[in-house]
Design an enzyme around this catalytic site. Structure first.
Site, short mmCIF file in Angstrom:
data_model
loop_
_atom_site.label_atom_id
_atom_site.label_comp_id
_atom_site.label_asym_id
_atom_site.label_seq_id
_atom_site.Cartn_x
_atom_site.Cartn_y
_atom_site.Cartn_z
N GLU A 142 0.84 -1.22 0.00
CA GLU A 142 0.00 0.00 0.00
C GLU A 142 0.87 1.26 0.00
O GLU A 142 2.07 1.21 0.29
CB GLU A 142 -0.94 0.00 1.21
CG GLU A 142 -0.21 -0.04 2.54
CD GLU A 142 -0.97 0.60 3.69
OE1 GLU A 142 -1.54 1.70 3.51
OE2 GLU A 142 -0.97 0.01 4.79
N LYS A 155 -5.42 10.70 1.17
CA LYS A 155 -5.58 9.31 1.64
C LYS A 155 -6.85 8.76 0.98
O LYS A 155 -7.93 9.31 1.18
CB LYS A 155 -5.70 9.31 3.16
CG LYS A 155 -6.06 7.99 3.78
CD LYS A 155 -6.26 8.15 5.28
CE LYS A 155 -7.01 6.97 5.88
NZ LYS A 155 -7.45 7.24 7.26
N VAL A 208 -5.34 0.15 3.03
CA VAL A 208 -5.46 -1.31 2.92
C VAL A 208 -6.68 -1.66 2.08
O VAL A 208 -6.61 -2.49 1.17
CB VAL A 208 -5.53 -1.96 4.32
CG1 VAL A 208 -5.93 -3.42 4.23
CG2 VAL A 208 -4.19 -1.82 5.04
N ASP A 256 -11.42 -0.96 5.69
CA ASP A 256 -10.50 -2.10 5.55
C ASP A 256 -11.24 -3.40 5.89
O ASP A 256 -11.03 -4.43 5.25
CB ASP A 256 -9.29 -1.98 6.49
CG ASP A 256 -8.34 -0.86 6.12
OD1 ASP A 256 -8.56 -0.18 5.09
OD2 ASP A 256 -7.37 -0.64 6.88
N LYS A 300 -3.41 -1.82 15.59
CA LYS A 300 -2.97 -1.02 16.73
C LYS A 300 -4.03 -0.97 17.82
O LYS A 300 -5.22 -0.93 17.53
CB LYS A 300 -2.68 0.41 16.28
CG LYS A 300 -1.33 0.55 15.61
CD LYS A 300 -0.82 1.98 15.72
CE LYS A 300 0.54 2.08 15.04
NZ LYS A 300 0.42 2.38 13.61
N1 PSU Z 1 -2.98 1.56 10.97
C1 PSU Z 1 -1.65 1.58 11.14
N2 PSU Z 1 -0.87 2.16 10.18
C2 PSU Z 1 -1.39 2.71 9.04
C3 PSU Z 1 -2.81 2.66 8.86
C4 PSU Z 1 -3.55 2.09 9.84
O1 PSU Z 1 -1.17 1.11 12.15
O2 PSU Z 1 -0.64 3.23 8.19
C5 PSU Z 1 -3.41 3.21 7.59
C6 PSU Z 1 -3.59 2.06 6.56
O3 PSU Z 1 -3.41 2.58 5.25
C7 PSU Z 1 -5.05 1.68 6.78
C8 PSU Z 1 -5.67 3.02 7.07
O4 PSU Z 1 -5.65 1.04 5.67
O5 PSU Z 1 -4.71 3.71 7.86
C9 PSU Z 1 -7.00 2.90 7.78
O6 PSU Z 1 -7.59 4.16 7.89
P1 PSU Z 1 -9.11 4.28 8.39
O7 PSU Z 1 -9.10 3.89 9.83
O8 PSU Z 1 -9.44 5.73 8.19
O9 PSU Z 1 -9.93 3.39 7.53
#
Ligand code: PSU
Ligand code: MN
Length: 306
Positions: free
Chosen positions: A25, A87, A107, A143, A160
């Site tokens: 990614e 993003k 992702v 995701d 995380k």
């Molecule tokens: N969690 C991490 N590192 C990251 C991301 C998430 O520990 O870099 C990034 C990834 O690209 C993931 C995105 O797909 O954040 C998810 O964002 P959201 O929660 O807004 O869907």
């Protein structure tokens, strides 16, 4: 093949010949780490994948094209631009494509584009998930829903602990997504090897994962597989050490009213700020570790069943 996809010659000939390919990614490059560590990481991860015998394919959107495979110069542009690059999750794809913009893929959107290209394996750092308080905010990363849609194996160091990991696992169960502990019975929490939550199944080798994927797709079950691969022990930051930092970041996001797609980047930036170089080092180590496992799975997947 759809007219928006633009696959490099190297990657498309590997896909056509059934040789192993690993998708990567670009949000992790643009939004996940500072320059130049992000650029070095991106280049090293591609080299690691090649060393194992697979072809790396970093996914991003350049001038509205869904790109699969980037040049070193393009990787560098994304690394330098950082958070100036949008993003892009799955819902944002039509907008950036129609307007011929650049975008860093998450992702979710990377899985979708990998599936369009015919790539079955993808290495990342950590997947998004259900945020704390998601029972009211409905903030559940796209995701997770993407795993119900795209037939891709994603190697991740779990997720995380900024997230509600129990709710994340519940959501994946609802969506029918296998969550495989790679050499572990415990769902890893990114910086920490354990979250205290059990994974529903375990594989101890790349060929076991390949067999599981063959079984899933062979019976016509749609969607992806989460391969949860713990951070190497030497780079682990134990949960009790990172917990207070996370609590503080989550409280700050709440009091500032941060919402929508800004939540994850905000929390990631706060964690990086508070833990300094150590979390960056851990982050890079776990991505490299995931790249090795993903490449091994991609290689195993091209061989006959063991
Ligand atoms: N969690 C991490 N590192 C990251 C991301 C998430 O520990 O870099 C990034 C990834 O690209 C993931 C995105 O797909 O954040 C998810 O964002 P959201 O929660 O807004 O869907
Ligand atoms: Mn969200």
């Amino acid at each position: 093949m759809n007219r928006h996809l633009k696959i490099t010659e190297e990657v498309s000939s590997a896909i056509a010949a059934g040789r192993p390919v690993v998708a990567l990614e670009s949000t992790i490059i643009a939004h996940g780490m500072p320059y130049p560590a992000n650029f070095e990481m991106a280049v090293e991860v591609e080299a690691i994948i090649r060393n194992v015998g697979a072809v790396p394919a970093t996914v991003a959107i350049v001038g509205g094209a869904l790109r699969v495979g980037l040049t070193a110069e393009e990787l560098k542009n994304f690394a330098i631009a950082g958070s100036d690059i949008a993003k892009v999750s799955t819902r944002d794809l039509p907008h950036v494509v129609a307007r011929k913009l650049d975008g860093a893929t998450t992702v979710a959107s990377t899985m979708r584009i990998a599936a369009m290209a015919g790539i079955q394996v993808f290495a990342t750092g950590g997947i998004g998930g259900a945020h704390r308080g998601a029972d009211r905010s409905f903030d559940i990363s796209a995701d997770l829903t993407e795993f119900a849609e795209s037939d891709v194996i994603v190697v991740t160091a779990g997720a995380k602990a900024i997230l509600d990991l129990a709710l994340t696992l519940e959501t994946l169960e609802t969506l029918g997504v296998p969550v495989v502990g790679f050499g572990t019975d415990d769902f890893p929490a990114f910086y920490s090897r354990q979250s205290g939550l059990e994974v529903p199944m375990r594989c101890d080798s790349a060929s076991e994962v390949a067999n599981l994927a063959r079984a899933k797709w062979g019976m016509g079950l749609k969607g992806g597989i989460v391969v949860a691969n713990p951070i190497p022990e030497a780079n682990e930051i134990i949960a009790s050490e990172i917990a207070p930092v996370i609590e503080k970041a989550v409280a700050e996001a709440k009091s500032l009213g941060i919402s929508g797609k800004s939540v994850t980047p905000f929390l990631l930036a706060k964690l990086a700020e508070a833990t300094g170089g150590r979390s960056l080092k851990a982050n890079i180590a776990l991505v490299k570790n995931n790249a090795v496992v993903a490449a091994e799975i991609a290689v195993a997947f091209t061989k006959s069943e063991e």
